[in-house]
Design an enzyme around this catalytic site. Structure first.
Site, PDB file in Angstrom:
ATOM      1  N   VAL A  74     -32.795 -11.455  31.058  1.00  0.00           N
ATOM      2  CA  VAL A  74     -33.707 -10.929  30.042  1.00  0.00           C
ATOM      3  C   VAL A  74     -35.092 -11.533  30.217  1.00  0.00           C
ATOM      4  O   VAL A  74     -35.228 -12.741  30.464  1.00  0.00           O
ATOM      5  CB  VAL A  74     -33.177 -11.268  28.621  1.00  0.00           C
ATOM      6  CG1 VAL A  74     -34.212 -10.946  27.555  1.00  0.00           C
ATOM      7  CG2 VAL A  74     -31.879 -10.532  28.347  1.00  0.00           C
ATOM      8  N   CYS A  75     -36.122 -10.685  30.081  1.00  0.00           N
ATOM      9  CA  CYS A  75     -37.507 -11.170  30.034  1.00  0.00           C
ATOM     10  C   CYS A  75     -38.259 -10.336  29.007  1.00  0.00           C
ATOM     11  O   CYS A  75     -37.655  -9.578  28.239  1.00  0.00           O
ATOM     12  CB  CYS A  75     -38.162 -11.095  31.411  1.00  0.00           C
ATOM     13  SG  CYS A  75     -38.387  -9.400  32.023  1.00  0.00           S
ATOM     14  N   ALA A  76     -39.571 -10.451  28.980  1.00  0.00           N
ATOM     15  CA  ALA A  76     -40.346  -9.756  27.951  1.00  0.00           C
ATOM     16  C   ALA A  76     -40.365  -8.249  28.168  1.00  0.00           C
ATOM     17  O   ALA A  76     -40.153  -7.470  27.224  1.00  0.00           O
ATOM     18  CB  ALA A  76     -41.771 -10.296  27.903  1.00  0.00           C
ATOM     19  N   GLU A  78     -39.175  -6.540  31.496  1.00  0.00           N
ATOM     20  CA  GLU A  78     -38.096  -6.215  32.443  1.00  0.00           C
ATOM     21  C   GLU A  78     -38.402  -6.617  33.870  1.00  0.00           C
ATOM     22  O   GLU A  78     -37.491  -6.861  34.653  1.00  0.00           O
ATOM     23  CB  GLU A  78     -37.656  -4.734  32.397  1.00  0.00           C
ATOM     24  CG  GLU A  78     -38.429  -3.766  33.255  1.00  0.00           C
ATOM     25  CD  GLU A  78     -37.763  -2.393  33.363  1.00  0.00           C
ATOM     26  OE1 GLU A  78     -37.870  -1.810  34.454  1.00  0.00           O
ATOM     27  OE2 GLU A  78     -37.143  -1.898  32.397  1.00  0.00           O
ATOM     28  N   MET A 103     -37.375  -7.545  26.112  1.00  0.00           N
ATOM     29  CA  MET A 103     -37.278  -7.840  24.688  1.00  0.00           C
ATOM     30  C   MET A 103     -38.038  -6.825  23.841  1.00  0.00           C
ATOM     31  O   MET A 103     -37.760  -6.676  22.649  1.00  0.00           O
ATOM     32  CB  MET A 103     -37.783  -9.254  24.408  1.00  0.00           C
ATOM     33  CG  MET A 103     -36.868 -10.344  24.939  1.00  0.00           C
ATOM     34  SD  MET A 103     -35.210 -10.365  24.170  1.00  0.00           S
ATOM     35  CE  MET A 103     -35.574 -11.090  22.564  1.00  0.00           C
TER      36      MET A 103
END
Length: 380
Positions: A74-76, A78, A103
């Site tokens: 997971v990141c901000a 993708e 996210m």
């Protein structure tokens, strides 16, 4: 087993969380972002290793990932999660996924959950914004619908209404929101519905609205389903709860399942704490214990019940909710005005947007809403 990196949608992730399936999350955002707000679930385990610590290789991450677990990176937005996920696959891991849209997509996903039936054949649905803890409602009766505390992603309600052949008659805000941007007025304008807002929260709004006031009864459907407004100040001076079908009690941000609303987001905690206490300890006490409380937010994933429902019987909350059991008024005032949690991200700008005073772009609105809701006085 997957041997290539696979995208996982926010909807698929929601299903995993609600079904309490095991999942290991590698969150590669910055430490501060992770500590502020992360994906949670009863069977979800997560570890935070920032992306920049993995640019030279993923050995540190490999040492943290349990064997045989499904892994979601997971990141901000993708991009970073795809980069790290591909390296994990190259290192020999199976069942590696990345969160599509990051996210941001998690923050915006709405999951419709049926709460129950109405006496004359209608239904009430809760739309769970699982990534941010926001809850909105659609009351359905005989081909008509009312939406309460509509969220910014209004196309979700439109799609749901179209699939169920419903005409959206009303959009209603229980108060002027400070943690998220309301989609109520925008949706009402688009579909020809009436937008309702408590007038005591509308001193500074710059648009037309219908006044939601105590004792008012709105009817949805020809079965005469009634939505009764109950003035219940404290979170804001205009906060108004709704009793639906004499069964369901939509409390906005006044009463949650494990906490109560905060009175400080308009800078008037000392002024409004007395109103909050009167609402919770007097006005609500006059109502039936059997009303099913349906709040506008939840604080923790543990508040989600079967199928994702967030609800509780009013009488039970007077035993279990700490905010309803501070019988000394001085203790209550201290709890409600002192040591409050951090205020919501960009809450002043969100209030200005909900008044119609500023019109940020879609991307600016997404950025303003990033992070958890912080409408309760405490997390437990």
């Amino acid at each position: 087993m997957t041997t290539a990196l696979v995208g996982m949608t926010a909807q698929e992730l929601t299903s995993i969380v609600l079904n309490k399936e095991e999942l290991f999350i590698l969150d590669v955002r910055n430490d501060s972002d992770f500590n502020d707000w992360k994906i949670e679930g009863e069977s979800v385990t997560s570890v935070n290793i920032p992306y920049f610590d993995l640019l030279e290789g993923v050995d540190e991450a490999l040492g943290s990932i349990p064997e045989g677990k499904k892994v979601l990176v997971v990141c901000a937005k993708e991009g970073s999660s795809k980069f790290v996920g591909e390296q994990l696959v190259e290192a020999g891991l199976n069942e590696v996924y990345y969160l599509e849209g990051g996210m941001k997509s998690w923050s915006e996903h709405l999951e419709p959950v049926k709460i129950g039936d109405l006496k004359d054949g209608g239904s009430i649905y809760q739309f769970v914004r699982i990534g941010k803890g926001c809850l909105s409602y659609m009351i359905v009766s005989n081909g008509e619908a009312a939406i309460v505390d509509t969220l910014r992603m209004s196309d979700v309600y439109e799609k749901f209404a179209a699939e169920h052949q419903l005409q959206i008659k009303y959009t209603i805000d229980t108060h002027l929101h400070a943690d998220h941007i309301s989609g109520g007025r925008k949706l009402a304008d688009k579909v020809g519905a009436t937008y309702w807002l408590p007038p005591k929260d509308a001193d500074e709004v710059v648009f037309q609205y219908d006044k939601l006031e105590e004792g008012q009864v709105l009817t949805v459907g020809s079965t005469k389903l009634n939505i009764q407004a109950v003035y219940s100040p404290g979170h804001t001076i205009g906060s108004t709860s709704l009793i639906v079908d004499d069964q369901y009690f939509l409390t906005g941000d006044i009463l949650f399942i494990e906490s109560i609303g905060r009175p400080d987001l308009a800078g008037k905690a000392e002024d409004w704490v007395g109103d909050l206490r009167n609402t919770l300890y007097n006005r609500y006490k006059e109502l039936s214990d059997d009303l099913i409380v349906l709040p506008a937010h939840f604080g923790k994933i543990t508040e989600l019940g079967e199928g994702g429902k967030v609800s509780a019987r009013l009488g039970d909350l007077y035993y279990s909710n700490p905010g309803l059991n501070m019988h000394d008024e001085a203790e209550f005032r201290r709890a409600v005005t002192g040591n409050l949690p951090q205020q919501p991200n960009a809450y002043q700008e969100i209030r200005q947007t909900n008044m119609g005073k500023i019109t940020p772009s879609d991307e600016e609105q997404r950025e303003m809403e990033i992070g958890p809701n912080r409408c309760a006085i405490h997390d437990k």
